[in-house]
Design a protein around this motif. Structure first.
Motif, PDB file in Angstrom:
ATOM      1  N   ARG A   1     -26.417  19.136  23.545  1.00 43.17           N
ATOM      2  CA  ARG A   1     -25.025  18.790  23.248  1.00 43.17           C
ATOM      3  C   ARG A   1     -24.973  17.733  22.149  1.00 43.17           C
ATOM      4  NH1 ARG A   1     -22.003  16.908  27.979  1.00 43.17           N
ATOM      5  NH2 ARG A   1     -20.176  17.293  26.687  1.00 43.17           N
ATOM      6  N   GLY A   2     -25.888  16.767  22.197  1.00 40.95           N
ATOM      7  CA  GLY A   2     -25.984  15.778  21.122  1.00 40.95           C
ATOM      8  C   GLY A   2     -26.399  16.425  19.805  1.00 40.95           C
ATOM      9  N   TYR A   3     -27.280  17.407  19.882  1.00 39.94           N
ATOM     10  CA  TYR A   3     -27.712  18.100  18.670  1.00 39.94           C
ATOM     11  C   TYR A   3     -26.568  18.929  18.084  1.00 39.94           C
ATOM     12  CZ  TYR A   3     -30.602  20.744  15.412  1.00 39.94           C
ATOM     13  OH  TYR A   3     -31.123  21.305  14.278  1.00 39.94           O
ATOM     14  N   LEU A   4     -25.763  19.542  18.938  1.00 45.39           N
ATOM     15  CA  LEU A   4     -24.582  20.260  18.445  1.00 45.39           C
ATOM     16  C   LEU A   4     -23.653  19.307  17.692  1.00 45.39           C
ATOM     17  CD1 LEU A   4     -23.698  22.592  21.451  1.00 45.39           C
ATOM     18  CD2 LEU A   4     -24.589  23.284  19.208  1.00 45.39           C
ATOM     19  N   PHE A   5     -23.486  18.122  18.231  1.00 46.29           N
ATOM     20  CA  PHE A   5     -22.667  17.115  17.547  1.00 46.29           C
ATOM     21  C   PHE A   5     -23.272  16.812  16.175  1.00 46.29           C
ATOM     22  CE2 PHE A   5     -21.140  12.987  16.337  1.00 46.29           C
ATOM     23  CZ  PHE A   5     -19.842  12.929  16.821  1.00 46.29           C
ATOM     24  N   TRP A   6     -24.596  16.604  16.142  1.00 49.01           N
ATOM     25  CA  TRP A   6     -25.282  16.310  14.889  1.00 49.01           C
ATOM     26  C   TRP A   6     -25.077  17.430  13.875  1.00 49.01           C
ATOM     27  CZ3 TRP A   6     -27.584  12.623  12.153  1.00 49.01           C
ATOM     28  CH2 TRP A   6     -28.352  13.015  11.066  1.00 49.01           C
TER      29      TRP A   6
ATOM     30  N   PRO B   1     -23.731  10.935  17.721  1.00 54.06           N
ATOM     31  CA  PRO B   1     -22.453  10.586  18.343  1.00 54.06           C
ATOM     32  C   PRO B   1     -22.397   9.096  18.669  1.00 54.06           C
ATOM     33  CG  PRO B   1     -23.867  11.740  19.898  1.00 54.06           C
ATOM     34  CD  PRO B   1     -24.567  11.754  18.566  1.00 54.06           C
ATOM     35  N   GLY B   2     -21.226   8.540  18.522  1.00 54.82           N
ATOM     36  CA  GLY B   2     -21.007   7.153  18.915  1.00 54.82           C
ATOM     37  C   GLY B   2     -20.762   7.056  20.406  1.00 54.82           C
ATOM     38  N   ALA B   3     -20.852   5.847  20.909  1.00 54.41           N
ATOM     39  CA  ALA B   3     -20.619   5.629  22.337  1.00 54.41           C
ATOM     40  C   ALA B   3     -19.245   6.122  22.724  1.00 54.41           C
ATOM     41  CB  ALA B   3     -20.769   4.144  22.669  1.00 54.41           C
ATOM     42  N   GLY B   4     -19.200   6.946  23.750  1.00 52.13           N
ATOM     43  CA  GLY B   4     -17.923   7.444  24.260  1.00 52.13           C
ATOM     44  C   GLY B   4     -17.355   8.650  23.528  1.00 52.13           C
ATOM     45  N   GLU B   5     -17.955   9.060  22.434  1.00 51.93           N
ATOM     46  CA  GLU B   5     -17.446  10.238  21.730  1.00 51.93           C
ATOM     47  C   GLU B   5     -17.760  11.495  22.563  1.00 51.93           C
ATOM     48  OE1 GLU B   5     -17.289  10.501  17.184  1.00 51.93           O
ATOM     49  OE2 GLU B   5     -19.133   9.384  17.600  1.00 51.93           O
ATOM     50  N   PRO B   6     -16.794  12.384  22.652  1.00 51.85           N
ATOM     51  CA  PRO B   6     -17.051  13.609  23.429  1.00 51.85           C
ATOM     52  C   PRO B   6     -18.055  14.494  22.712  1.00 51.85           C
ATOM     53  CG  PRO B   6     -14.905  13.708  22.365  1.00 51.85           C
ATOM     54  CD  PRO B   6     -15.443  12.334  22.117  1.00 51.85           C
ATOM     55  N   LEU B   7     -18.906  15.111  23.503  1.00 50.19           N
ATOM     56  CA  LEU B   7     -19.922  16.005  22.956  1.00 50.19           C
ATOM     57  C   LEU B   7     -19.451  17.456  23.088  1.00 50.19           C
ATOM     58  CD1 LEU B   7     -23.153  14.370  24.399  1.00 50.19           C
ATOM     59  CD2 LEU B   7     -22.185  14.137  22.095  1.00 50.19           C
ATOM     60  N   PRO B   8     -19.869  18.306  22.175  1.00 52.83           N
ATOM     61  CA  PRO B   8     -19.487  19.723  22.263  1.00 52.83           C
ATOM     62  C   PRO B   8     -20.052  20.370  23.526  1.00 52.83           C
ATOM     63  CG  PRO B   8     -20.514  19.226  20.136  1.00 52.83           C
ATOM     64  CD  PRO B   8     -20.684  18.024  21.000  1.00 52.83           C
TER      65      PRO B   8
END
Length: 98
Positions: free
Chosen positions: A77-82, A89-96
């Protein structure tokens, strides 16, 4: 990186971000059961092997199955954001969603 410099087949390209798309990541995740079963079968076979190196490798296969079960989804999910934002992603940002 030493392996990458010596790889005659050029398998280490460090270009995953140009090749992976959110759609491909999600497709891989949907089909993760095949990879999980492959690793679980290796663990079952290697854990009872007469060879010490295979018994040791069984631990790596076991750890990979455990990571697929708990941890890999959050990483992906973090990689999708990237892939979408080209930044972590920043703290608290929603992940895909996967």
């Amino acid at each position: 990186m030493a392996a990458a410099w010596q790889d005659p087949m050029e398998g280490f390209q460090c270009d995953g971000d140009e090749r992976w798309t959110p759609e491909l990541v999600r497709e891989w995740w949907r089909d993760r059961g095949r990879v999980r079963e492959w690793a679980a079968a290796l663990e079952r076979n290697w854990s009872v092997s007469d060879r010490e190196d295979e018994r040791e490798a069984a631990g790596g296969a076991r750890a990979y199955v455990a990571y697929i079960d708990d941890g890999l989804a959050d990483y992906l999910r973090g990689y999708l954001f990237w892939l979408a934002e080209r930044r972590p992603p920043g703290a608290g940002e929603p992940l895909p969603k996967l």
